[in-house]
Design a protein around this motif. Structure first.
Motif, PDB file in Angstrom:
ATOM      1  N   PHE A 124       0.828  -1.195   0.000  1.00 26.82           N
ATOM      2  CA  PHE A 124       0.000   0.000   0.000  1.00 26.82           C
ATOM      3  C   PHE A 124       0.867   1.251   0.000  1.00 26.82           C
ATOM      4  O   PHE A 124       1.991   1.248   0.519  1.00 26.82           O
ATOM      5  N   ARG A 125       0.342   2.327  -0.572  1.00 25.01           N
ATOM      6  CA  ARG A 125       1.016   3.635  -0.545  1.00 25.01           C
ATOM      7  C   ARG A 125       0.098   4.634   0.163  1.00 25.01           C
ATOM      8  O   ARG A 125      -1.033   4.847  -0.256  1.00 25.01           O
ATOM      9  N   ILE A 126       0.626   5.251   1.230  1.00 27.85           N
ATOM     10  CA  ILE A 126      -0.174   6.117   2.086  1.00 27.85           C
ATOM     11  C   ILE A 126       0.581   7.426   2.316  1.00 27.85           C
ATOM     12  O   ILE A 126       1.777   7.410   2.604  1.00 27.85           O
ATOM     13  N   PRO A 127      -0.073   8.578   2.204  1.00 27.96           N
ATOM     14  CA  PRO A 127       0.612   9.858   2.441  1.00 27.96           C
ATOM     15  C   PRO A 127       1.184   9.942   3.858  1.00 27.96           C
ATOM     16  O   PRO A 127       0.522   9.558   4.826  1.00 27.96           O
ATOM     17  N   VAL A 128       2.390  10.458   3.984  1.00 27.86           N
ATOM     18  CA  VAL A 128       3.041  10.509   5.300  1.00 27.86           C
ATOM     19  C   VAL A 128       2.325  11.460   6.247  1.00 27.86           C
ATOM     20  O   VAL A 128       2.382  11.283   7.472  1.00 27.86           O
ATOM     21  N   ASP A 129       1.648  12.473   5.710  1.00 22.71           N
ATOM     22  CA  ASP A 129       0.989  13.468   6.551  1.00 22.71           C
ATOM     23  C   ASP A 129      -0.469  13.148   6.822  1.00 22.71           C
ATOM     24  O   ASP A 129      -1.183  13.956   7.430  1.00 22.71           O
ATOM     25  N   ALA A 130      -0.930  12.000   6.388  1.00 17.44           N
ATOM     26  CA  ALA A 130      -2.328  11.629   6.587  1.00 17.44           C
ATOM     27  C   ALA A 130      -2.630  11.423   8.070  1.00 17.44           C
ATOM     28  O   ALA A 130      -1.733  11.147   8.876  1.00 17.44           O
ATOM     29  N   SER A 131      -3.894  11.562   8.400  1.00 21.41           N
ATOM     30  CA  SER A 131      -4.339  11.303   9.766  1.00 21.41           C
ATOM     31  C   SER A 131      -5.644  10.523   9.740  1.00 21.41           C
ATOM     32  O   SER A 131      -6.591  10.908   9.049  1.00 21.41           O
ATOM     33  N   TYR A 132      -5.652   9.431  10.449  1.00 22.13           N
ATOM     34  CA  TYR A 132      -6.851   8.636  10.677  1.00 22.13           C
ATOM     35  C   TYR A 132      -7.541   8.185   9.388  1.00 22.13           C
ATOM     36  O   TYR A 132      -8.762   8.160   9.292  1.00 22.13           O
ATOM     37  N   ILE A 133      -6.727   7.820   8.395  1.00 19.35           N
ATOM     38  CA  ILE A 133      -7.282   7.153   7.221  1.00 19.35           C
ATOM     39  C   ILE A 133      -7.787   5.772   7.639  1.00 19.35           C
ATOM     40  O   ILE A 133      -7.160   5.084   8.443  1.00 19.35           O
ATOM     41  N   THR A 134      -8.922   5.366   7.088  1.00 24.35           N
ATOM     42  CA  THR A 134      -9.406   4.007   7.285  1.00 24.35           C
ATOM     43  C   THR A 134      -9.266   3.244   5.973  1.00 24.35           C
ATOM     44  O   THR A 134      -9.750   3.695   4.928  1.00 24.35           O
ATOM     45  N   LEU A 135      -8.570   2.118   6.020  1.00 25.85           N
ATOM     46  CA  LEU A 135      -8.414   1.262   4.852  1.00 25.85           C
ATOM     47  C   LEU A 135      -9.449   0.149   4.948  1.00 25.85           C
ATOM     48  O   LEU A 135      -9.319  -0.772   5.765  1.00 25.85           O
ATOM     49  N   PRO A 136     -10.507   0.201   4.137  1.00 24.74           N
ATOM     50  CA  PRO A 136     -11.562  -0.807   4.243  1.00 24.74           C
ATOM     51  C   PRO A 136     -11.181  -2.086   3.506  1.00 24.74           C
ATOM     52  O   PRO A 136     -10.287  -2.091   2.655  1.00 24.74           O
ATOM     53  N   ASN A 137     -11.863  -3.156   3.848  1.00 23.41           N
ATOM     54  CA  ASN A 137     -11.623  -4.425   3.158  1.00 23.41           C
ATOM     55  C   ASN A 137     -12.518  -4.487   1.917  1.00 23.41           C
ATOM     56  O   ASN A 137     -13.392  -5.341   1.782  1.00 23.41           O
TER      57      ASN A 137
END
Length: 528
Positions: free
Chosen positions: A276-289
């Motif tokens: 997965f690729r996720i922004p370093v400055d993100a906050s409280y992202i939810t990755l759903p199934n």
């Protein structure tokens, strides 16, 4: 409490690392969608060699085969059926490879340009080591004691973040440090048959770090086996804008794993077997199934357990991938965004046996009773095995001389490099971990002209009968191929390590972390 943690950790660590899943107790530790009708697949001939790169000749079949992209290039090839004879790997001249053990009871060095120093004895359950450039210190991630700073000169250690801060209610499994000193920690919470992964960010302040959550997954179904590899490896992109995070598989080779009936007909799911690729400055992202909702965050697919994604100095992303509980190769891949790297349909350049509609495990000489998947009987004829993707990318070929053993379909063990063949990529069950690369501070003799100079450790096989058991450090001399992608020459530099689990580099020094009781953090200096 620590004694209890040590007793239960071998099973838990299996889930994170993905060593071939034979369960053993200390001091030697272990590794750990609804089906659709199968597409037509090529049956691997009984005489075919396993995991050996072949000439691009048409497979003998009356049905079409999926396209396989050769070593991360845009060039399509058909499935290989016969060995390819490659150039023999030639060692540089003037290097003394006489084995020497400079520290009694320590590892054996196989190159006179290496120097060895024991930094310290590490806490039980230490699983990661990274370099913090802002504070010029090594950081040690432990399962039970949190994050610890290690002075690489004196070996003194101190806690910089308690486990309750970096992994609330969970088990830490991965750590990365940004150029600005921010720390990112991956952890997993397993409860009631489900896993939930979390990524936390520690921002330096006057007294330590302020911790916040970057992302959390939805709860997703575990298999309840050692094949639950969970979320683990994490790294930052060269521009420091994104995190690349590995989520390992929940199966050995794509079989149904229903966790004693909790999740009927469940194989791999959207939250497993990918990067997965996720922004370093993100906050409280939810990755759903959910496949569609996850699409913006998926970097690449098709990994069983890509435990150590790492960017090389040239900006390319490389990763080792641990193979199944069958004698099929462990892999080394250069990762392209959007690519699919074969799992669970291919290991190395060989199809998963379940793609053969006539598969009979009783006749499969690649199965060994040492391994849990074999003991559990999960290798079987599987007529509902899912259809393969239209295109998959095969791993980097290894021309040796190290880590090139494979087993033929009739059960013979062969050294590919000794026969002028190449393997895709490593001897089965070595479990490649701790990937790192030579920096500009390494002497010229350790660089690869026009290519990439990498190093990877091997946790080491815990079962089977291959003569190559790993527990070593390999030099990966990666050179571009005329058709694109890479091939690699592999050289064993150090052997007799004790379950090496991670590495870190500072200037021309490498730090190798072992796992277990009474094990060490070693410093290896690379000399001209």
């Amino acid at each position: 409490m620590r004694t209890l943690q040590w007793l239960i950790t071998p099973f838990l660590l299996a889930a994170c690392i993905g060593v071939s899943e034979q369960i053993t107790m200390p001091p030697t530790s272990i590794s750990t969608a609804t089906a659709v009708p199968r597409a037509s697949a090529t049956t691997v001939a009984a005489s075919a060699t396993v995991g050996v790169v072949a000439t691009p000749t048409m497979a003998v079949t009356d049905t079409p085969v999926p396209t396989v992209v050769d070593a991360a290039t845009a060039t399509s090839t058909v499935q290989p059926t016969t060995p390819e004879v490659t150039a023999t790997a030639v060692a540089p001249t003037g290097i003394d490879t006489t084995p020497r053990q400079p520290i009694a009871g320590g590892p054996t060095l196989l190159d006179n340009r290496l120097d060895l120093r024991r930094v310290t004895t590490v806490p039980v359950n230490s699983i990661r080591v990274v370099y913090d450039p802002i504070n010029d210190q090594l950081l040690l991630l432990t399962i039970s004691d949190g994050l610890m700073a290690v002075n690489q000169q004196t070996g003194q250690m101190r806690t910089v973040a308690d486990a309750t801060l970096i992994a609330p209610n969970g088990m830490p499994s991965g750590v990365a440090v940004a150029a600005d000193g921010r720390i990112f920690v991956v952890s997993n919470i397993q409860q009631n048959g489900y896993n939930m992964a979390t990524i936390r960010r520690g921002t330096p302040n006057s007294t330590g770090y302020t911790w916040t959550t970057v992302a959390t997954t939805a709860q997703y179904p575990l298999s309840g086996t050692p094949f639950d590899h969970l979320f683990n490896g994490i790294t930052l992109t060269p521009d420091q804008q994104y995190l690349i995070v590995n989520s390992g598989s929940r199966t050995d080779h794509g079989e149904v794993e229903d966790n004693q009936g909790l999740f009927p007909d469940t194989r791999e799911i959207p939250l497993t077997s990918r990067l997965f690729r996720i922004p370093v400055d993100a906050s409280y992202i939810t990755l759903p199934n959910d496949e569609a909702a996850l699409a913006p965050y998926v970097y690449a697919r098709g990994f069983r357990n890509a435990y150590d994604p790492t960017f090389a100095p040239n900006g390319e992303l490389f990763v080792g991938d641990n193979g199944p509980d069958a004698d099929l190769p462990d892999e080394f891949n250069v990762v392209r965004e959007g690519g699919h790297y074969g799992f669970p349909w291919r290991f190395g350049n060989i199809d998963t046996p379940q793609r053969d509609p006539n598969y009979d495990p009783a006749n499969d000489r690649l199965l060994h009773e040492d391994f849990v998947a074999v003991q559990l009987g999960v290798y079987k004829n599987d007529p509902e095995f899912p259809a393969a993707p239209e295109q998959m990318i095969d791993p980097i070929i290894n021309i040796g001389p190290a880590a090139t053993f494979y087993r033929t379909r009739d059960g013979q063990i062969v050294n590919a490099a000794a026969n002028g063949e190449s393997l895709s990529s490593f001897t089965p069950h070595r479990s490649p971990l701790g990937l790192t690369f030579a920096t500009a501070s390494f002497p010229a003799g350790w660089q690869v002209a026009g290519g990439v100079s990498g190093f990877i450790a091997s946790w080491g096989a815990v079962g089977g009968d291959f003569p190559d058991k790993g527990q070593d450090l390999l030099h990966l001399q990666l050179t571009p191929r005329a058709t694109g992608g890479y091939q690699m020459r592999t050289v064993q530099l150090i052997r007799d390590l004790r379950n090496p689990i991670d590495t870190a580099v500072i200037d021309n020094r490498m730090y190798i972390l072992e796992f277990g009781a009474d094990v060490a953090l070693w410093e290896v200096t690379f000399l001209p």
